[in-house]
Scaffold this motif. Structure first.
Motif, short mmCIF file in Angstrom:
data_model
loop_
_atom_site.label_atom_id
_atom_site.label_comp_id
_atom_site.label_asym_id
_atom_site.label_seq_id
_atom_site.Cartn_x
_atom_site.Cartn_y
_atom_site.Cartn_z
N HIS A 44 4.44 -5.15 15.09
CA HIS A 44 5.43 -4.94 16.15
C HIS A 44 4.80 -5.17 17.51
O HIS A 44 5.35 -5.88 18.36
N LYS A 45 3.61 -4.60 17.66
CA LYS A 45 2.89 -4.73 18.93
C LYS A 45 2.46 -6.19 19.17
O LYS A 45 2.63 -6.73 20.26
N SER A 46 1.94 -6.83 18.13
CA SER A 46 1.41 -8.19 18.27
C SER A 46 2.53 -9.20 18.52
O SER A 46 2.35 -10.15 19.28
N LEU A 47 3.66 -9.01 17.86
CA LEU A 47 4.73 -10.01 17.93
C LEU A 47 5.69 -9.74 19.07
O LEU A 47 6.36 -10.66 19.55
N GLY B 108 0.83 -1.20 0.00
CA GLY B 108 0.00 0.00 0.00
C GLY B 108 0.87 1.25 0.00
O GLY B 108 2.02 1.23 -0.46
N THR B 109 0.33 2.34 0.53
CA THR B 109 1.15 3.55 0.68
C THR B 109 2.14 3.33 1.82
O THR B 109 1.99 2.42 2.63
N ASP B 110 3.14 4.22 1.92
CA ASP B 110 4.08 4.14 3.04
C ASP B 110 3.34 4.21 4.37
O ASP B 110 3.65 3.48 5.31
N GLU B 111 2.33 5.08 4.44
CA GLU B 111 1.58 5.25 5.69
C GLU B 111 0.84 3.96 6.06
O GLU B 111 0.82 3.55 7.22
N GLU B 112 0.24 3.33 5.06
CA GLU B 112 -0.48 2.08 5.34
C GLU B 112 0.48 0.99 5.81
O GLU B 112 0.18 0.24 6.75
N MET B 113 1.65 0.92 5.18
CA MET B 113 2.60 -0.12 5.57
C MET B 113 3.16 0.16 6.96
O MET B 113 3.42 -0.77 7.74
N ASP B 114 3.34 1.44 7.30
CA ASP B 114 3.80 1.78 8.64
C ASP B 114 2.76 1.35 9.68
O ASP B 114 3.12 0.86 10.75
N GLN B 115 1.49 1.52 9.35
CA GLN B 115 0.45 1.08 10.30
C GLN B 115 0.46 -0.45 10.44
O GLN B 115 0.33 -0.98 11.54
N LEU B 116 0.63 -1.13 9.30
CA LEU B 116 0.75 -2.60 9.35
C LEU B 116 1.92 -3.00 10.24
O LEU B 116 1.79 -3.86 11.13
N LEU B 117 3.07 -2.36 10.02
CA LEU B 117 4.28 -2.74 10.75
C LEU B 117 4.13 -2.43 12.25
O LEU B 117 4.58 -3.20 13.10
N ALA B 118 3.43 -1.34 12.55
CA ALA B 118 3.22 -0.99 13.96
C ALA B 118 2.36 -2.06 14.66
O ALA B 118 2.66 -2.49 15.78
N VAL B 119 1.30 -2.51 13.95
CA VAL B 119 0.44 -3.55 14.55
C VAL B 119 1.23 -4.85 14.71
O VAL B 119 1.14 -5.52 15.75
#
Lengths: 354, 354
Positions: B350-353, B337-348
């Motif tokens: 990071h938190k989950s894992l 997706g956009t950089d912003e969308e991927m950052d949100q994915l990565l943040a989730v």
């Protein structure tokens, strides 16, 4: 012929659509398009900037908004509707879904010339049933063993219609195979068999937005039938193309279907022009078959060859359709245009014949 | 199951497209759509009032303007191009035109799951060829008797690509049947086999405007091959649907194809975001296959189930694609997706894992 083609492709005799010449000032009466533009609501749909933005996303594979609009217009349930990329695609899906059977498919000897092409493509045996001498359709002739029945109503290129009672009688006699009524031209004065769908699970009715909705350029057709027939069509559709209806086509089609007033006005105008054109052609000595479509099928006065007359019209930048085929080679199929276009046609005919 | 369905319909196992949920605020990384809108030139096309007016007329059945634009972009002749209602329709026509053969059609065991569905619909015997253990495609494995070969390049859902030299070696060894390279994702870093078309009359390359042109919602795909292959496809197309490309889709597709600058910018942005996303996923312990597509195929860290993780993401309104299928059930396919969308994915993640 290529070594790489499948056997079926080598033997195909593809459909040839009416010509679409790119000539200015042409009076185009050859492919049964509407002379009127689509509903103004279609223009409004295209102004929506969000629509363009959303083109990056796949459309709804089930076209639910469009199915709901069609269902509402016809008083059926959305589960009784399938939509496709023009009624030609809907017909193709139906041939695969229902007509690949051990017995032959029955259709009139004079009707839509795409039917035998689908039969070739999908390996279906075709059996033609002759129209009466006056080119009317006698549905009792279709009561015989079959793998399906298909006919246009009104028929093309004759424009003649059959009454609903005759269709119901056929359905009562023919309960084991699918009867497909192809209603591309139904909105110009015929009775729709949609009224029979709830009583006959083997009845499928096909319509299009190309003619009465002035959207030939958008490619939207649909079928209405029992949920079990629609499910069968859906299985084929989802094994062929998940998203046949693009986002713009769906939104524009919904807008056109919902504009009942504009739709009724266009149909009324075309029927009035047809009545006037028929009267004037008869005054010129033409025999005109009774038409319930947006065209007339007319035989020029004795001594005038239809093919020659079509050529004369073409020299005056008016194109009509001539079929060099058995039983109908003496006729011209003339699309109903605007009053002005038909007056120009009649003026040229008057000059040429008189 | 209905008594009215043809035998083939009863046995069909239709394709199931990725879901298209109508939920606000969703981060949709499940169907490989572009996160960027289509070229601004598409918007300009829709503003043309004459376009709406002309919708009453059938489109050009041969879509010559669009074929010319595609031919120019790819440096081929217009007679080497076929267009269709999405690349799914183009593929379906190719299966009918070339793959209905006595020998089986070969395709990778892990690839586009529509291929076996077309085989069912058109009565084609399918033979799956296993990918290597690292999910790479070894084209030498396809050198065996066949009725045709088809594979995606880059492959889906792996994202892995094969070099042009391997494709040419296959074409040199396989000259009697059609080799179809399905290049839906080629613009994100792979080499197109269009460069080989002039030398190999049995090579067909299929592409789409759905991904790199941000037009999934418009349904436009095309094939490039030798004139004899295109003629075979045309014969099937003209026996199925004369006008698969509507007036608006054709005009918008021409505008998108001609905007080379915008196209290149979108592809570059997606490739840059892919590189960043891959690095960050690897930091989180994912194994990420090398991708030349607008998605990555990634295996979560040891001890984390892919299916469970997909569910966790969904609870955070992020949807990715999970395939519960042999060999790939440990992976997630994540659209870029956009950089912003991927950052949100990565943040989730990071938190989950963590």
């Amino acid at each position: 012929m290529s070594q790489f083609w499948s056997e079926v492709v080598r033997n195909l005799d593809p459909y040839v659509p009416g010509e679409q010449p790119q000539v200015d000032g042409l009076i185009k009466l050859n492919t049964n398009e509407s002379p009127y533009p689509p509903s103004p609501r279609v223009q409004a749909v295209l102004q929506d900037e969000q629509l363009v933005e959303r083109l990056r996303l796949y459309p709804d594979p089930n076209s639910q908004r469009l199915k709901a609009a069609i269902a509402k217009h016809h008083g059926v349930d959305a589960a009784q509707v399938l939509v496709g990329n023009g009624s030609d695609e809907v017909l193709a899906l139906a041939f695969m879904a229902f007509f690949q059977q051990p017995n032959p498919l029955l259709f009139p000897d004079i009707s839509y010339s795409f039917y035998p092409v689908y039969c070739q493509l999908f390996g279906i045996t075709a059996q033609r049933v002759a129209l009466q001498d006056d080119l009317s359709l006698n549905l009792q002739d279709f009561v015989q063993p079959n793998g399906g029945v298909i006919f246009p109503n009104p028929n093309a290129p004759t424009g003649r219609t059959v009454p609903l009672a005759d269709i119901e009688a056929l359905l009562q006699a023919n309960t084991d195979t699918v009867v497909l009524v192809d209603e591309a031209y139904v909105d110009f004065g015929a009775q729709s068999a949609v009224a029979l769908v709830s009583r006959h699970p083997n009845l499928l009715v096909c319509q299009t937005l190309s003619k009465s909705r002035s959207l030939a350029g958008l490619r939207v057709g649909f079928a209405i039938g029992s949920p079990e027939l629609i499910e069968g069509l859906d299985r084929v559709k989802n094994s062929f193309n998940s998203y046949p209806m693009d986002r713009i086509a769906e939104a524009a089609a919904v807008a056109a279907i919902e504009d009942e007033t504009y739709f009724a006005e266009c149909c009324q105008k075309i029927m009035a022009t047809r009545a006037h054109t028929t009267t004037e052609l008869e005054k010129l000595g033409f025999s005109v078959l009774p038409s319930s479509a947006n065209f007339v099928f007319a035989k020029p006065p004795v001594g005038v060859e239809a093919a020659t007359l079509a050529q004369t019209l073409r020299e005056h930048k008016i194109i009509v359709r001539y079929f060099n085929k058995p039983r109908i080679s003496e006729y011209l199929r003339i699309t109903i245009g605007t009053d002005e276009e038909m007056d120009q046609l009649l003026a040229v005919l008057h000059k040429s014949l008189g």
